[in-house]
Design a protein around this motif. Structure first.
Motif, PDB file in Angstrom:
ATOM      1  N   CYS A  13     -76.127 -33.119 -92.714  1.00 25.12           N
ATOM      2  CA  CYS A  13     -75.635 -31.781 -92.342  1.00 25.12           C
ATOM      3  C   CYS A  13     -74.128 -31.813 -92.094  1.00 25.12           C
ATOM      4  N   CYS A  35     -71.422 -29.759 -94.248  1.00 28.12           N
ATOM      5  CA  CYS A  35     -70.577 -28.790 -93.534  1.00 28.12           C
ATOM      6  C   CYS A  35     -69.103 -29.103 -93.750  1.00 28.12           C
ATOM      7  N   CYS A  71     -75.576 -26.886 -94.345  1.00 27.10           N
ATOM      8  CA  CYS A  71     -76.343 -27.891 -93.592  1.00 27.10           C
ATOM      9  C   CYS A  71     -77.830 -27.766 -93.868  1.00 27.10           C
TER      10      CYS A  71
END
Lengths: 615, 159
Positions: free
Chosen positions: B18, B22, B122
């Motif tokens: 994630c 991101c 994510c």
């Protein structure tokens, strides 16, 4: 891109840190991590060097994919001349340290010389500084890691360090990062200790860029899908960890037991993945708390475990009653079957101590197994062991020795010699279950023939991570071969060795190879990096690395005679199971292997082979 | 339908996919230190917990910002920082009770989750569905279903 294109050279003798550009021509020929650091190492270090001399160097190195979102791309390795083996060593670790090094802008850190007093290195973006480590010297990996974070006021620092074992010269000391991930084998931590280098802390925030983002995301997504859909990487490893193998290998009749006296362990089920999931009587909770992933890994085979609070090892010791890195198959085998101990909590405790003090559980457990045989044969006595009753199956002895060895104290200092020196010292060299000084891992080569050739020819001494033919011979990956047959194993071993060298040089975990071939890796590398990365090129790079390592070992003084197995595996037949009556057929496989490699009958790469590989 | 990030720590393995997704989405490089979502490991308990902005309706950060640099994306409900307006005063980082707005020293602006215009990176990257993007009115639906099943099993057993 993908490479940071920069290396950090740390001269410990003079206390200086210098940035240098990465040799990109070498990167094209040796890729990264294992291959590229080995190239730097052989160019810079005399092969005859004493591993513990300041003239030995130690390289911490990432792969080009390290720090990207490719699955498992967080690996780093420690390359040096191994203290346990005197051969080229490359120990690979997961966790989060490799990513941090890459984010700080470094592909590798070369340590040379030795500090006059204990130091640790702090690395930030494009810069580094040596600090006095006297407050951490004499403390564990766990305390050092927490201490460095606290001292610098930054919990996001990633740390790799040695325990007391590495300071005290235990021959199989590891470099441990992120509390329970280790560059585990061959005594790379011992070399680090000899340099008075306690730890490396890194905080990197630069970011890792890839060459062709569109192609990269496509290739990475495809790779992740293959891992998710594969039964081993998608289900077996996340649920059971590598411990899924304990009962499987026992049933194969290849679980080395009590220093390889037997090939099956009656207590295997008690120390298996299934046992780790079983609720215990005292609190109704299982040993296994959860699985955990290393950086960027979508498999998540790591174990987090607790020990039964009522167990003798941790009663009244709350510091060991919390969750920590749990048993993986190799550790569970070495601490368990190799010593005849089937007490899961004792094994978990010894494993915690291996992490806390930075010792390789494989070499530790196997050496305890050898010492137990010496004791039962009357070669070692209570006077030698300091009163420890060193019988096979003694869980208390195992736990006590883990702590003594972790600190290099008492009889633990003797265990810390490793099985080869220990058995040599007591006049029973044949009882050391090792090749080139390094103890076998968890597969008996009488029951899995290809592993005999794997161990005999491994460039870092006995090791399963140089060509895991278990995949083919037991699990049928990529295709099933007969574990009791020697025919065809030379080619199989060679193919695994070359492919593995490429995986190990990319920044990826070798466990991806349960599902991936180099065909899955090549598109990810090709999109991330400059150059034309195809399966063919990766295989050629892998073969080049293998021969480079071999050349170093030959120059270090090893010969074809060292490509051997202990007499127990060649002469004493397995007594039970599918391999009943079998010994290892190394004499058949080895000449075929040399020929397939393009080496002379003495095991020396021929000039044609070296020319072909531009070595 | 307005959607929310729904985080199930039980499923998290701590892999940081994630954070990688991101940071790439926002920075163009893989750089977890610039991720708007963070995974915390609670070492002694063996727990991994992803944490990020929950997009408060009456958002402290938005209220506190002296230059009105934080606005609502009406399509997603996300509170979004305008890099043009943000002066890097960090008042929002003090105002936010959850710590999910943070200063980025390399740009001199604050950064926070903006739900990626309705396609959170994510969520796509998470290999275990520990982070999902679901109906904002029913983030508890899965938990309710699990308890309903358990309750029903209990009822059947006692019947």
């Amino acid at each position: 891109m993908a490479w940071a294109r920069q290396i950090l050279r740390v001269d410990l003798t003079n206390g200086t840190c210098t940035n240098e550009p990465l040799n990109m021509e070498w990167a094209q020929n040796y890729l990264g991590q294992r291959g590229l650091a080995t190239k730097y190492f052989v160019e810079e270090v005399d092969p005859k060097v004493d591993p513990l001399s300041p003239n030995n160097k130690m390289i911490m190195v990432t792969g080009p994919l390290t720090g990207t979102s490719a699955s498992t791309a967080g690996r780093y390795s420690v390359v040096t001349k191994g203290a346990l083996t005197g051969a080229i060593a490359c120990s690979n670790s997961g966790g989060f340290f490799g990513n941090e090094m890459k984010n700080a802008g470094y592909d590798m850190i070369i340590f040379e010389g030795a500090a006059k007093s204990p130091v640790y290195l702090m690395v930030g973006n494009d810069s580094a500084e040596l600090h006095d480590a006297s407050e951490f010297w004499g403390t564990s990996v766990w305390d050092t890691e927490e201490g460095i974070k606290a001292k610098h006021g930054d919990p996001q620092i990633r740390v790799a360090s040695i325990g007391v074992s590495g300071e005290k010269g235990v021959k199989f000391a590891c470099v441990v990062n992120d509390m329970d991930r280790a560059a585990g084998r061959s005594g790379v931590g011992t070399v680090m200790g000899s340099k008075n280098l306690k730890a490396v802390g890194i905080r990197g925030t630069k970011g890792v860029a890839v060459e062709d983002a569109g192609a990269f995301f496509e290739a990475v997504a495809a790779g992740k899908a293959v891992l998710a859909e594969n039964a081993v990487t998608g289900q077996g490893l996340p649920a059971f960890g590598t411990q899924v193998l304990m009962n499987v290998i026992n049933e194969t009749g290849a679980l080395p037991t009590r220093n390889h006296r037997d090939v099956q362990f009656e207590g295997a089920n008690n120390i298996s993945a299934e046992a780790m999931a079983e609720p215990r009587e005292s609190d109704g909770k299982p040993n296994l708390v959860t699985n955990q992933a290393c950086f960027s890994c979508t498999i998540a085979c790591g174990r987090v475990s607790t020990i039964d609070r009522t167990h003798f090892s941790v009663k009244d010791r709350p510091e060991y009653q919390k969750a920590s890195g749990g048993l993986e198959y190799e550790a569970a085998w070495a601490l368990g079957a190799a010593t005849g101990v089937d007490d899961l909590d004792a094994l978990t405790f010894a494993n915690f101590i291996c992490n806390e003090q930075g010792i390789d559980p494989i070499s530790f457990g196997a050496t305890v197994g050898a010492a137990m045989e010496l004791y039962e044969e009357g070669v070692l006595t209570d006077a030698d062991t300091g009163g420890i009753e060193l019988k096979f199956g003694n869980a208390e002895a195992l736990c006590t020795l883990s702590e003594l060895t972790g600190k290099g104290e008492g009889f633990g200092a003797e265990i810390g010699l490793g099985s080869k020196l220990l058995c040599d010292k007591h006049g029973r060299p044949e009882l050391s279950m090792s090749v080139k000084g390094q103890e076998f891992p968890a597969y008996d080569s009488r029951g899995i023939q290809g592993m005999g050739l794997t161990y005999a020819t491994s460039n870092r001494g006995a090791c399963h991570l140089r060509s895991y033919t278990v995949a083919s011979e037991v699990l049928g990956i990529p295709e099933k071969t007969d574990p009791l047959e020697t025919d065809g194993k030379a080619g199989l071993v060679m193919a695994f060795q070359d492919a593995t060298a490429a995986f190990d040089s990319a920044g990826l975990c070798i466990f991806t190879s349960f599902a991936w071939t180099l065909d899955d890796v090549a598109p990810q590398l090709n999109a991330a990096c400059e150059g034309d990365w195809t399966t063919e090129k990766l295989l050629e790079v892998g073969e080049r690395i293998w021969n480079l390592e071999r050349q170093f070992n030959l120059a270090a003084g090893f010969t074809g005679k060292d490509d051997n197995l202990p007499p127990r595996l060649l002469k004493d037949a397995a007594k039970t199971g599918p391999a009943d009556g079998k010994t290892n057929g190394l004499d058949k496989m080895l000449p075929e292997y040399y020929e397939a490699r393009g080496w002379t009958p003495d095991g020396v790469p021929s000039n044609e082979t070296l020319d072909r590989l531009t070595l | 339908m307005q959607k929310s990030l729904n985080i199930d720590p039980e499923k998290c393995t701590g892999c940081l996919q994630c954070e990688l997704a991101c940071s790439y989405d926002n920075e163009g490089v893989f750089n977890p230190s610039k991720s708007r979502i963070k995974v915390f490991k609670f070492e002694d308990a063996g727990r991994f917990v992803p944490y990020t902005c929950t997009q408060c309706d009456d958002a402290w950060c938005m209220q506190a910002c002296p230059v009105d640099a934080i606005s609502v994306d009406t399509a997603t409900g996300a509170k979004v920082v305008s890099d043009v307006l943000c002066v890097g005063c960090k008042v929002c980082t003090i105002a936010c009770p959850f710590g999910t707005v943070n200063y980025n020293s390399s740009t001199g602006k604050v950064i926070k989750c903006d739900l990626c215009e309705g396609e959170p990176a994510c969520v796509t990257a998470c290999p275990t569905a520990a982070i999902t993007y679901v109906d904002a009115n029913w983030t508890g639906l899965d938990k309710m279903r699990n308890w309903a099943e358990k309750t029903d099993a209990g009822t059947q057993a006692s019947a």
